[in-house]
Design a protein around this motif. Structure first.
Motif, PDB file in Angstrom:
ATOM      1  N   GLY A 382       0.813  -1.202   0.000  1.00  0.00           N
ATOM      2  CA  GLY A 382       0.000   0.000   0.000  1.00  0.00           C
ATOM      3  C   GLY A 382       0.850   1.258   0.000  1.00  0.00           C
ATOM      4  O   GLY A 382       2.056   1.251  -0.238  1.00  0.00           O
ATOM      5  N   ALA A 383       0.188   2.381   0.284  1.00  0.00           N
ATOM      6  CA  ALA A 383       0.844   3.688   0.238  1.00  0.00           C
ATOM      7  C   ALA A 383       1.799   3.855   1.403  1.00  0.00           C
ATOM      8  O   ALA A 383       1.738   3.150   2.400  1.00  0.00           O
ATOM      9  N   LEU A 384       2.673   4.824   1.264  1.00  0.00           N
ATOM     10  CA  LEU A 384       3.611   5.151   2.333  1.00  0.00           C
ATOM     11  C   LEU A 384       2.905   5.984   3.397  1.00  0.00           C
ATOM     12  O   LEU A 384       2.028   6.798   3.107  1.00  0.00           O
ATOM     13  N   CYS A 385       3.302   5.727   4.658  1.00  0.00           N
ATOM     14  CA  CYS A 385       2.738   6.475   5.784  1.00  0.00           C
ATOM     15  C   CYS A 385       3.512   7.780   5.951  1.00  0.00           C
ATOM     16  O   CYS A 385       4.744   7.802   5.901  1.00  0.00           O
ATOM     17  N   SER A 386       2.782   8.868   6.199  1.00  0.00           N
ATOM     18  CA  SER A 386       3.430  10.151   6.454  1.00  0.00           C
ATOM     19  C   SER A 386       3.641  10.384   7.943  1.00  0.00           C
ATOM     20  O   SER A 386       4.463  11.209   8.341  1.00  0.00           O
ATOM     21  N   GLY A 387       2.865   9.643   8.777  1.00  0.00           N
ATOM     22  CA  GLY A 387       2.929   9.865  10.211  1.00  0.00           C
ATOM     23  C   GLY A 387       2.056  11.000  10.675  1.00  0.00           C
ATOM     24  O   GLY A 387       1.968  11.279  11.873  1.00  0.00           O
ATOM     25  N   GLN A 388       1.374  11.678   9.757  1.00  0.00           N
ATOM     26  CA  GLN A 388       0.528  12.821  10.098  1.00  0.00           C
ATOM     27  C   GLN A 388      -0.962  12.505   9.876  1.00  0.00           C
ATOM     28  O   GLN A 388      -1.799  13.407   9.910  1.00  0.00           O
ATOM     29  N   GLU A 389      -1.275  11.244   9.649  1.00  0.00           N
ATOM     30  CA  GLU A 389      -2.673  10.868   9.450  1.00  0.00           C
ATOM     31  C   GLU A 389      -3.486  11.197  10.725  1.00  0.00           C
ATOM     32  O   GLU A 389      -2.955  11.212  11.833  1.00  0.00           O
ATOM     33  N   ASP A 390      -4.792  11.425  10.544  1.00  0.00           N
ATOM     34  CA  ASP A 390      -5.663  11.858  11.654  1.00  0.00           C
ATOM     35  C   ASP A 390      -6.396  10.660  12.248  1.00  0.00           C
ATOM     36  O   ASP A 390      -7.222  10.026  11.574  1.00  0.00           O
ATOM     37  N   LEU A 391      -6.121  10.356  13.515  1.00  0.00           N
ATOM     38  CA  LEU A 391      -6.780   9.228  14.180  1.00  0.00           C
ATOM     39  C   LEU A 391      -8.252   9.505  14.467  1.00  0.00           C
ATOM     40  O   LEU A 391      -9.042   8.570  14.663  1.00  0.00           O
ATOM     41  N   ASN A 392      -8.641  10.760  14.509  1.00  0.00           N
ATOM     42  CA  ASN A 392     -10.042  11.082  14.786  1.00  0.00           C
ATOM     43  C   ASN A 392     -10.964  10.613  13.665  1.00  0.00           C
ATOM     44  O   ASN A 392     -12.169  10.492  13.857  1.00  0.00           O
ATOM     45  N   LYS A 393     -10.404  10.355  12.497  1.00  0.00           N
ATOM     46  CA  LYS A 393     -11.208   9.923  11.354  1.00  0.00           C
ATOM     47  C   LYS A 393     -11.234   8.396  11.217  1.00  0.00           C
ATOM     48  O   LYS A 393     -11.777   7.880  10.245  1.00  0.00           O
ATOM     49  N   VAL A 394     -10.632   7.721  12.194  1.00  0.00           N
ATOM     50  CA  VAL A 394     -10.535   6.251  12.135  1.00  0.00           C
ATOM     51  C   VAL A 394     -11.549   5.627  13.095  1.00  0.00           C
ATOM     52  O   VAL A 394     -11.680   6.041  14.250  1.00  0.00           O
ATOM     53  N   ASP A 395     -12.254   4.622  12.597  1.00  0.00           N
ATOM     54  CA  ASP A 395     -13.184   3.867  13.435  1.00  0.00           C
ATOM     55  C   ASP A 395     -12.479   2.596  13.894  1.00  0.00           C
ATOM     56  O   ASP A 395     -12.453   1.590  13.180  1.00  0.00           O
ATOM     57  N   SER A 396     -11.881   2.651  15.075  1.00  0.00           N
ATOM     58  CA  SER A 396     -11.109   1.515  15.582  1.00  0.00           C
ATOM     59  C   SER A 396     -11.543   1.189  17.002  1.00  0.00           C
ATOM     60  O   SER A 396     -11.904   2.083  17.788  1.00  0.00           O
ATOM     61  N   GLU A 397     -11.527  -0.106  17.327  1.00  0.00           N
ATOM     62  CA  GLU A 397     -11.870  -0.526  18.681  1.00  0.00           C
ATOM     63  C   GLU A 397     -10.859  -0.021  19.704  1.00  0.00           C
ATOM     64  O   GLU A 397     -11.113  -0.046  20.904  1.00  0.00           O
ATOM     65  N   LEU A 398      -9.715   0.469  19.238  1.00  0.00           N
ATOM     66  CA  LEU A 398      -8.704   1.001  20.150  1.00  0.00           C
ATOM     67  C   LEU A 398      -9.271   2.127  21.002  1.00  0.00           C
ATOM     68  O   LEU A 398      -8.920   2.265  22.176  1.00  0.00           O
ATOM     69  N   PHE A 399     -10.171   2.905  20.465  1.00  0.00           N
ATOM     70  CA  PHE A 399     -10.653   4.100  21.146  1.00  0.00           C
ATOM     71  C   PHE A 399     -11.910   3.842  21.979  1.00  0.00           C
ATOM     72  O   PHE A 399     -12.476   4.779  22.542  1.00  0.00           O
ATOM     73  N   ASP A 400     -12.359   2.597  22.018  1.00  0.00           N
ATOM     74  CA  ASP A 400     -13.512   2.258  22.864  1.00  0.00           C
ATOM     75  C   ASP A 400     -13.009   2.023  24.298  1.00  0.00           C
ATOM     76  O   ASP A 400     -12.505   0.953  24.629  1.00  0.00           O
ATOM     77  N   VAL A 401     -13.121   3.045  25.117  1.00  0.00           N
ATOM     78  CA  VAL A 401     -12.614   2.962  26.493  1.00  0.00           C
ATOM     79  C   VAL A 401     -13.750   2.797  27.502  1.00  0.00           C
ATOM     80  O   VAL A 401     -13.583   3.070  28.687  1.00  0.00           O
ATOM     81  N   SER A 402     -14.911   2.353  27.014  1.00  0.00           N
ATOM     82  CA  SER A 402     -16.059   2.181  27.917  1.00  0.00           C
ATOM     83  C   SER A 402     -15.988   0.896  28.721  1.00  0.00           C
ATOM     84  O   SER A 402     -16.748   0.728  29.664  1.00  0.00           O
ATOM     85  N   ASN A 403     -15.082   0.012  28.335  1.00  0.00           N
ATOM     86  CA  ASN A 403     -15.041  -1.299  28.998  1.00  0.00           C
ATOM     87  C   ASN A 403     -13.594  -1.685  29.276  1.00  0.00           C
ATOM     88  O   ASN A 403     -13.113  -2.728  28.824  1.00  0.00           O
ATOM     89  N   LEU A 404     -12.912  -0.850  30.024  1.00  0.00           N
ATOM     90  CA  LEU A 404     -11.489  -1.084  30.309  1.00  0.00           C
ATOM     91  C   LEU A 404     -11.344  -2.109  31.424  1.00  0.00           C
ATOM     92  O   LEU A 404     -11.736  -1.864  32.571  1.00  0.00           O
ATOM     93  N   ARG A 405     -10.775  -3.243  31.074  1.00  0.00           N
ATOM     94  CA  ARG A 405     -10.598  -4.302  32.061  1.00  0.00           C
ATOM     95  C   ARG A 405      -9.128  -4.710  32.179  1.00  0.00           C
ATOM     96  O   ARG A 405      -8.483  -4.384  33.186  1.00  0.00           O
ATOM     97  N   PRO A 406      -8.533  -5.390  31.173  1.00  0.00           N
ATOM     98  CA  PRO A 406      -7.096  -5.665  31.278  1.00  0.00           C
ATOM     99  C   PRO A 406      -6.282  -4.371  31.343  1.00  0.00           C
ATOM    100  O   PRO A 406      -5.255  -4.297  32.025  1.00  0.00           O
ATOM    101  N   GLU A 407      -6.751  -3.357  30.621  1.00  0.00           N
ATOM    102  CA  GLU A 407      -6.046  -2.072  30.630  1.00  0.00           C
ATOM    103  C   GLU A 407      -6.010  -1.491  32.044  1.00  0.00           C
ATOM    104  O   GLU A 407      -4.993  -0.928  32.473  1.00  0.00           O
ATOM    105  N   TYR A 408      -7.111  -1.639  32.751  1.00  0.00           N
ATOM    106  CA  TYR A 408      -7.185  -1.129  34.119  1.00  0.00           C
ATOM    107  C   TYR A 408      -6.235  -1.906  35.031  1.00  0.00           C
ATOM    108  O   TYR A 408      -5.648  -1.351  35.955  1.00  0.00           O
TER     109      TYR A 408
END
Length: 869
Positions: A382-408
């Motif tokens: 795929g394309a090269l990463c610039s490192g400046q991509e916007d995470l706010n436009k990404v739909d990822s389970e990474l940002f679901d912090v409503s059920n923090l268990r192992p992380e806690y």
């Protein structure tokens, strides 16, 4: 363990080997590991599963290193790692915790492989400096003071076996094997997640709550699963909560035949509840086979390892897994964590040693690549990463912090190490806990000193949870109970429906049953039992060769009860009680005695009163006709006395009816004995008078009458009766009859009876009556042919014959009659003999007096006598 230590010793040898001509040590090889690093005054280590699998190239004897390739980026694992970074940054900003000390970190990816995780642990313990100078006196700290991790129990066991030798503390957020609570084997291991021992007990509490006594158990083929299987079998047997229908071990590899066999076992078993202690990959492959064989109607119980796994909540699996109940790590909150994740940028995290997991995350989430590709990582294309991509436009389970268990748990582990270090730095010289009351210092800190403070850590997180470790390094045990909800629109949700925690009373389970989703038409909890519960009134009879949960229900025998469900034994009722028809309650035994209210008692009472009434009527007749020849010729005084004694005989029978009391028991035989002796004595005297009168009628026989005057007659009767009175008095004084509750005749009834007290006394009483009766019978028999007008010998002979026949028949009948029937036999004998005497002696006389008055004259009586003479 031996292999791990051997491998460790070899590795450490590689780390520390030096040349005889050089004053420095040099590593032969360096491990190329995925990681993330930040330097600080004090560094903490971390071991996480950022990639869930790895590929190892074939072994070749070349100078090129044999480097594995990590594949399958695990977003949840990356979030675990970033939880540690977040906690370290938060601590560094906290002026109240570790002031003037900056924490750093070195995080490594175990790639889901033991060998990689073990390499990372050794790197954290020894560092990867390529070369360092030898000094006589070495100063400074180890590369890291403590390690957060590892994720797997097996990995933690391998690492702790070695690192524990040097007392380097490890605080795991996800390793639950109960074997890690062995303080002698793992002296520096801690964890912020409850051990499997508590997890097993928590599961058993849920089974007990829903009455699931017949369950299947599936475990993974590793330390985690095998230790759980042993612990579960042991605890389940001790608690008596149920039995295992089967126990199967899920293979790690792609063994389709074995998984098919296991699913077939589940399909054929009558157990409807399946408990699974395994990892995500095991469940995924197992469910593929479950879908293939279409095994429905099972209630799944999930261990904490897969309760919250999103990859299993697919439209393909949910028809089978919907309604799953499981326990999950305690949920917590980390304020600002989501904003922290959204601010992640690759250029913020420098890559000091090896590959950066942040860069790999970036390439995974944006499907791009940095050039050149990192060593040991598969190029995505795929394309090269610039490192400046916007995470706010990404739909990822990474940002679901409503059920923090192992992380806690990671968050708490980092804070536990920080608090231990802070407590150590607050030590006052001269008041320290070590030799000579000394304190530890950062410049000369040894790992075991930090272990000392970790053992004593006690703090509360901003979320309000208390963090401390017991003597085994285990955290306070608490789990959330989770339920897989399948919504009508096809989406899924994992909801919290309760919690289970340790308390002074044991495991306390709280469930909100109204919120639980059951994957069945009835929307009710399923049943999973081998045998139906035995109701009260029955006991459990185990089936030979089968588990204890498979049994038959056997009714309790008479006199025994069981008043609870699934009773193992029936309990005997107390002596005065008996089991009811349902055998579930002891009720007072029915009391039995000859009662006035039952037909037999009524008949005997009526007969007694009838006899008394007849005696009274006869007395009236004789009194009214006392001047007639018939009355005067038959010794009226003795006749009246005989009628009174017969009346007493009839009345004494009433003492045998009704509930026995002390006074009735004492009087019944005494009155009976005296009344009959009085009666027989009168008959005996009448017989003797008849013989004397007949003898006096002969020439020269008049002198014999002087011995049978009225005074002598009364005296003889009184003397004979007094003897019986003395016998009765002696009997009552020496061994008085008394009421007694007899339970020997019947099991279900109590017979109230009078025990005679002294059998000899009773025998003497009857014997005396018998002697007088026999003498009277013999004398009357000898005088039976005398003239009618001078004697009633025939009547006396007949009456005494009846009397003796009745009492001879009475003895065997009395002895062989139980309970109240013995009293009935005695009453019958009294009444029969009394009626016999009354009718035989007074019936003919009353007939003449009332119906044949022409024969009640002196002329008629003398005329008959003269003609016969």
């Amino acid at each position: 363990m031996v292999q791990c230590i051997y491998f460790t010793m070899i590795t450490l040898f590689f780390f520390s080997i030096s040349s005889s001509v050089s004053s420095s040590c040099k590593l032969w090889k360096q491990f190329h590991l995925n990681g993330l690093h930040k330097a600080g005054d004090v560094n903490l280590g971390g071991l996480f599963e950022v990639h869930y699998t790895s590929v190892f190239p074939e072994w070749k004897f070349t100078s090129e290193p044999r480097q594995p390739t990590c594949t399958g980026f695990d977003t949840q694992g990356f979030r675990h790692a970033m939880s540690m970074v977040f906690a370290v940054d938060e601590i560094n900003k906290n002026s109240n915790l570790l002031p003037n000390v900056t924490l750093g970190y070195s995080l490594y990816d175990n790639c889901g492989a033991l060998v990689i995780g073990f390499r990372a642990a050794l790197v954290l313990a020894s560092g990867q400096e390529e070369q360092f100078l030898l000094q006589e006196n070495c100063f400074g700290t180890t590369p890291v003071l403590g390690i957060v991790g590892d994720s797997y129990s097996t990995f933690s066991i391998a690492s702790s076996n070695v690192l524990g030798l040097f007392r380097l503390p490890m605080v795991s957020h996800f390793a639950t094997c109960s074997c890690l609570s062995n303080r002698q084997r793992f002296p520096s291991f801690f964890r912020t997640i409850p051990s499997d021992a508590f997890q097993v007990r928590a599961m058993i509490q849920i089974l007990k709550h829903f009455g699931w006594t017949w369950v299947g158990l599936l475990v993974s083929d590793d330390d985690y699963g095998l230790n759980v299987a042993r612990s579960f079998q042991s605890d389940l047997a001790k608690s008596g909560a149920g039995c295992l229908a089967y126990t199967e071990i899920l293979p790690w590899g792609n063994d389709t035949a074995e998984r098919s066999r296991i699913v077939n076992v589940m399909k054929k078993s009558t157990a409807r509840v399946v408990m699974v202690f395994a990892h995500e990959i095991h469940i995924y492959r197992l469910m593929e086979e479950v879908v293939t064989q279409k095994v429905t109607g099972l209630q799944w119980m999930a261990s904490e390892a897969w309760t919250s796994v999103d990859v299993l909540q697919t439209p393909e699996f949910m028809p089978y897994l919907a309604g799953t109940l499981g326990i999950a790590i305690r949920r917590g909150e980390m304020t600002g964590f989501k904003d922290f994740l959204l601010r992640i940028q690759p250029d913020q995290y420098h890559n000091y040693y090896g590959n950066s997991i942040v860069s790999q995350f970036w390439e995974d989430v944006f499907q791009c690549r940095f050039a050149p590709p990192p060593v040991g990582w598969v190029e995505t294309g795929g394309a090269l990463c610039s490192g400046q991509e916007d995470l706010n436009k990404v739909d990822s389970e990474l940002f679901d912090v409503s059920n923090l268990r192992p992380e806690y748990n990671v968050y708490k582990a980092v804070y536990a190490l920080a608090h231990a270090l802070d407590d150590m730095l607050q030590c006052v010289p001269g008041r320290g806990p070590f030799s000579g009351h000394s304190c530890a210092s950062l410049q000369s800190l040894e790992p075991w000193q930090l272990v000392y403070y970790l053992d004593r850590v006690d703090f509360t997180t901003p979320f309000g949870d208390q963090v401390l470790f017991d003597e085994n390094g285990d955290a306070l045990p608490i789990y959330d109970v989770m339920n897989w909800l399948w919504l009508p629109d096809g989406t899924t949700k994992i909801q919290n429906v309760g919690e289970v925690k340790e308390s002074v009373k044991g495991e306390e389970l709280t469930l909100y049953e109204d919120n639980i989703f059951w994957n069945s038409d009835s929307k009710q909890p399923p049943q999973s039992i081998c045998s139906e519960s035995c109701p009260p009134g029955t006991r459990v009879a185990r089936k030979k060769g089968q588990p204890v949960c498979c049994f038959d229900c056997v009714p309790c025998s008479e006199g025994k009860i069981s008043n609870s469900t699934d009773s193992m034994d029936c309990t005997s009722c107390p002596e005065d009680f008996w089991s009811n028809s349902q055998r579930d309650q002891c009720v007072p035994k029915k009391t039995e005695f000859l009662s006035y209210h039952e037909p037999l008692g009524i008949c005997l009472t009526t007969a007694s009163l009838l006899g008394t009434s007849i005696c009274t009527i006869v007395v009236g007749i004789f009194t009214y006709h006392r001047s007639t020849p018939m009355v005067r010729a038959n010794n009226s005084e003795l006749s009246f006395l005989l009628l009174v004694s017969l009346k007493l005989c009839f009345l004494c029978s009433l003492l045998f009816i009704g509930q026995p009391k002390l006074w009735t028991c004492q009087l019944r035989h005494a009155v009976f004995g005296i009344s009959f002796v009085l009666c027989v004595s009168c008959i005996l005297v009448k017989t003797m008078v008849v013989l004397a009168v007949f003898k006096a009628s002969k020439p020269g026989g008049g002198a014999s009458l002087k011995w049978f005057g009225a005074v002598q007659q009364r005296g003889t009767v009184m003397v004979l009766t007094s003897v019986q009175g003395a016998i009765c008095t002696s009997w009552i004084v020496s061994a008085s009859p008394a009421p007694h509750k007899n339970t020997q005749y019947y099991n279900d009834r109590i017979v109230y009876e009078c025990v005679v007290g002294s059998t000899i006394g009773f025998a003497v009483l009857l014997g005396y009556i018998s002697i007088l009766a026999i003498i009277s019978f013999l004398l009357a028999f000898l005088a039976r042919n005398l003239p009618d007008n001078f004697n009633e010998a025939k009547l006396i002979t007949f009456s005494m014959l009846i009397f003796c026949a009745v009492w001879v028949a009475f003895v065997p009948a009395y002895v062989n009659s139980p309970g109240k029937y013995a009293d009935a036999v005695e009453v019958f004998a009294i009444l029969a003999s009394s009626f016999g005497l009354l009718v035989a002696l007074f019936g003919p006389k009353c007939y003449i007096i009332l119906l044949r008055p022409e024969r009640n004259t002196k002329k008629a009586i003398m005329g008959r006598a003269t003609s016969k003479t």
